[in-house]
Design a protein around this motif. Structure first.
Motif, PDB file in Angstrom:
ATOM      1  N   GLN A  85       0.921  -1.236   0.030  1.00 16.95           N
ATOM      2  CA  GLN A  85       0.022   0.121  -0.058  1.00 16.95           C
ATOM      3  C   GLN A  85       0.884   1.417   0.047  1.00 16.95           C
ATOM      4  OE1 GLN A  85      -3.419   0.321   0.011  1.00 16.95           O
ATOM      5  NE2 GLN A  85      -3.426   2.649   0.075  1.00 16.95           N
ATOM      6  N   SER A  86       1.758   1.215   0.758  1.00 15.91           N
ATOM      7  CA  SER A  86       2.738   2.488   1.012  1.00 15.91           C
ATOM      8  C   SER A  86       4.135   1.803   1.443  1.00 15.91           C
ATOM      9  CB  SER A  86       2.225   3.412   1.825  1.00 15.91           C
ATOM     10  OG  SER A  86       1.911   2.753   3.113  1.00 15.91           O
ATOM     11  N   ILE A  87       5.265   2.712   1.131  1.00 16.50           N
ATOM     12  CA  ILE A  87       6.708   1.943   1.362  1.00 16.50           C
ATOM     13  C   ILE A  87       7.192   3.361   2.375  1.00 16.50           C
ATOM     14  CG2 ILE A  87       8.792   1.564   0.567  1.00 16.50           C
ATOM     15  CD1 ILE A  87       7.322   0.701  -1.905  1.00 16.50           C
ATOM     16  N   SER A  88       7.755   2.943   3.549  1.00 16.93           N
ATOM     17  CA  SER A  88       8.247   3.854   4.448  1.00 16.93           C
ATOM     18  C   SER A  88       9.609   4.089   4.421  1.00 16.93           C
ATOM     19  CB  SER A  88       7.469   3.667   5.744  1.00 16.93           C
ATOM     20  OG  SER A  88       7.893   2.746   6.302  1.00 16.93           O
ATOM     21  N   ALA A  89      10.384   3.114   4.339  1.00 19.44           N
ATOM     22  CA  ALA A  89      11.983   2.948   4.211  1.00 19.44           C
ATOM     23  C   ALA A  89      12.483   1.982   3.518  1.00 19.44           C
ATOM     24  CB  ALA A  89      12.258   3.130   5.816  1.00 19.44           C
ATOM     25  N   VAL A  95      21.961   0.061   5.543  1.00 20.74           N
ATOM     26  CA  VAL A  95      21.942   1.319   5.676  1.00 20.74           C
ATOM     27  C   VAL A  95      21.098   1.981   4.916  1.00 20.74           C
ATOM     28  CG1 VAL A  95      23.551   3.447   4.748  1.00 20.74           C
ATOM     29  CG2 VAL A  95      24.560   1.286   5.637  1.00 20.74           C
ATOM     30  N   THR A  96      20.154   2.879   5.834  1.00 22.72           N
ATOM     31  CA  THR A  96      18.921   3.681   5.128  1.00 22.72           C
ATOM     32  C   THR A  96      19.451   4.508   3.887  1.00 22.72           C
ATOM     33  OG1 THR A  96      17.902   3.330   7.126  1.00 22.72           O
ATOM     34  CG2 THR A  96      17.138   4.877   5.662  1.00 22.72           C
ATOM     35  N   ILE A  97      18.515   4.448   2.656  1.00 20.39           N
ATOM     36  CA  ILE A  97      19.048   5.091   1.696  1.00 20.39           C
ATOM     37  C   ILE A  97      17.774   6.300   1.831  1.00 20.39           C
ATOM     38  CG2 ILE A  97      20.397   3.203   0.429  1.00 20.39           C
ATOM     39  CD1 ILE A  97      17.909   3.032  -1.381  1.00 20.39           C
ATOM     40  N   SER A  98      18.307   7.405   1.237  1.00 22.53           N
ATOM     41  CA  SER A  98      17.296   8.657   0.973  1.00 22.53           C
ATOM     42  C   SER A  98      15.996   8.246   0.097  1.00 22.53           C
ATOM     43  CB  SER A  98      18.058   9.746   0.362  1.00 22.53           C
ATOM     44  OG  SER A  98      17.191  10.692   0.039  1.00 22.53           O
ATOM     45  N   SER A  99      15.010   8.621   0.524  1.00 25.38           N
ATOM     46  CA  SER A  99      13.698   8.414  -0.231  1.00 25.38           C
ATOM     47  C   SER A  99      13.807   9.124  -1.653  1.00 25.38           C
ATOM     48  CB  SER A  99      12.534   8.947   0.469  1.00 25.38           C
ATOM     49  OG  SER A  99      12.589  10.161   0.893  1.00 25.38           O
ATOM     50  N   VAL A 141      12.973  -3.585   3.004  1.00 26.97           N
ATOM     51  CA  VAL A 141      11.769  -2.635   2.628  1.00 26.97           C
ATOM     52  C   VAL A 141      10.831  -2.724   3.655  1.00 26.97           C
ATOM     53  CG1 VAL A 141      10.124  -1.967   0.836  1.00 26.97           C
ATOM     54  CG2 VAL A 141      12.383  -2.951   0.267  1.00 26.97           C
ATOM     55  N   THR A 142      10.572  -1.502   4.384  1.00 32.55           N
ATOM     56  CA  THR A 142       9.649  -1.490   5.277  1.00 32.55           C
ATOM     57  C   THR A 142       8.306  -0.807   4.736  1.00 32.55           C
ATOM     58  OG1 THR A 142      11.265  -1.000   6.899  1.00 32.55           O
ATOM     59  CG2 THR A 142       9.154  -0.355   7.635  1.00 32.55           C
ATOM     60  N   ALA A 143       7.277  -1.484   4.906  1.00 30.91           N
ATOM     61  CA  ALA A 143       5.908  -1.000   3.938  1.00 30.91           C
ATOM     62  C   ALA A 143       4.746  -1.455   4.791  1.00 30.91           C
ATOM     63  CB  ALA A 143       6.013  -1.455   2.726  1.00 30.91           C
ATOM     64  N   TYR A 144       3.638  -0.979   4.406  1.00 27.87           N
ATOM     65  CA  TYR A 144       2.272  -1.511   4.569  1.00 27.87           C
ATOM     66  C   TYR A 144       2.008  -2.532   3.513  1.00 27.87           C
ATOM     67  CZ  TYR A 144      -2.364  -2.344   6.074  1.00 27.87           C
ATOM     68  OH  TYR A 144      -3.658  -3.007   6.345  1.00 27.87           O
ATOM     69  N   TRP A 145       2.344  -3.941   3.755  1.00 23.12           N
ATOM     70  CA  TRP A 145       2.109  -4.756   2.774  1.00 23.12           C
ATOM     71  C   TRP A 145       0.649  -5.227   2.577  1.00 23.12           C
ATOM     72  CZ3 TRP A 145       6.495  -5.013   0.134  1.00 23.12           C
ATOM     73  CH2 TRP A 145       7.553  -4.860   0.830  1.00 23.12           C
ATOM     74  N   GLY A 146       0.325  -5.493   1.389  1.00 25.44           N
ATOM     75  CA  GLY A 146      -1.189  -5.608   0.997  1.00 25.44           C
ATOM     76  C   GLY A 146      -1.868  -4.208   0.577  1.00 25.44           C
ATOM     77  N   LEU A 147      -3.291  -4.399   0.710  1.00 23.63           N
ATOM     78  CA  LEU A 147      -3.827  -3.158   0.741  1.00 23.63           C
ATOM     79  C   LEU A 147      -5.008  -3.063   1.800  1.00 23.63           C
ATOM     80  CD1 LEU A 147      -4.578  -3.004  -3.155  1.00 23.63           C
ATOM     81  CD2 LEU A 147      -2.839  -2.051  -2.079  1.00 23.63           C
ATOM     82  N   ASP A 148      -5.031  -1.845   2.259  1.00 24.07           N
ATOM     83  CA  ASP A 148      -5.696  -1.444   3.545  1.00 24.07           C
ATOM     84  C   ASP A 148      -7.204  -1.520   3.181  1.00 24.07           C
ATOM     85  OD1 ASP A 148      -5.893   0.728   2.088  1.00 24.07           O
ATOM     86  OD2 ASP A 148      -4.802   1.981   3.612  1.00 24.07           O
TER      87      ASP A 148
END
Length: 212
Positions: A85-89, A95-99, A141-148
């Protein structure tokens, strides 16, 4: 259990009164909806390797929601991921990469199905990466997986399947025959039912998930 269309919608589709006016068949109709939703899940599992599911009442698919998943870096600018649904990081080798370094694709709709590494500014060519570094489970990949929510096409196909199952129930016909499993989904030897479920193929079928 998942229910991808409402009892009210099904009762209207088959010409029965809304819930509350005549609840005589509501239990059977709700069971039909659960069965139809399960068949839709199975079809999406079969045609879409990155299918996660949808947030709906009592959804048994525990993978729906926010968490971090790992993928193998592809060495290219495209990294296919599970439906999000959305990706936050995003991180590479922890190592976190810039959005600003990536874009979620498709750009203007959901679910998101890939991360595209953005080309660096012309003044930084050769200094900044423009590909997902090769590696094993090195991209987090940190995200909301699937759809809300349940998408409209899934809701409509579920409703069509539910109507078909109800009509067959009324006629005393048997359940569709399951012949084998594929990718966690079901192969159903039933041309009429398959024709309905195949409406999902164009919008949901993708060949693979890179490094999943």
């Amino acid at each position: 259990m998942s229910a991808y269309c409402s009892l009210t919608a099904l009762k209207e589709a088959i010409g029965l009164k809304p819930p509350g006016d005549d609840a005589l068949d509501d239990g059977v109709l709700q069971s039909v909806i659960y069965r139809a939703s399960g068949l839709v899940d199975s079809r999406l599992d079969a045609i879409r390797p990155g299918y996660v599911g949808f947030s709906s009442s009592s959804n048994p698919r525990s993978s729906v929601g926010s968490n971090t998943r790992d993928y193998d870096g592809t060495g290219s600018d495209t990294l296919f991921i599970d439906d999000a649904q959305s990706i936050s990081a995003v991180s590479v080798d922890t190592v976190t990469i810039s959005s600003n370094s990536w874009r979620a694709w498709p750009y203007n709709e959901t679910p998101k199905r890939a991360l595209i590494y953005a080309l660096p500014a012309s003044t930084s060519w050769g200094l900044l990466s423009s590909t997902w570094a090769l590696g094993t489970a090195n991209v987090g990949v940190t995200a909301y997986w699937g759809l809300d929510t349940v998408p409209a096409d899934v809701e409509q196909v579920t409703l069509q399947v539910a109507v078909l199952l109800w009509q067959r129930y009324q006629q005393g016909m048997p359940e569709p025959t399951i012949t084998s499993t594929i990718r966690g989904g079901l192969r159903i030897a039933d041309a009429e039912l398959q024709a309905i479920l195949r409406q999902l193929d164009d919008g949901w079928g993708l060949p693979w998930i890179g490094g999943a």
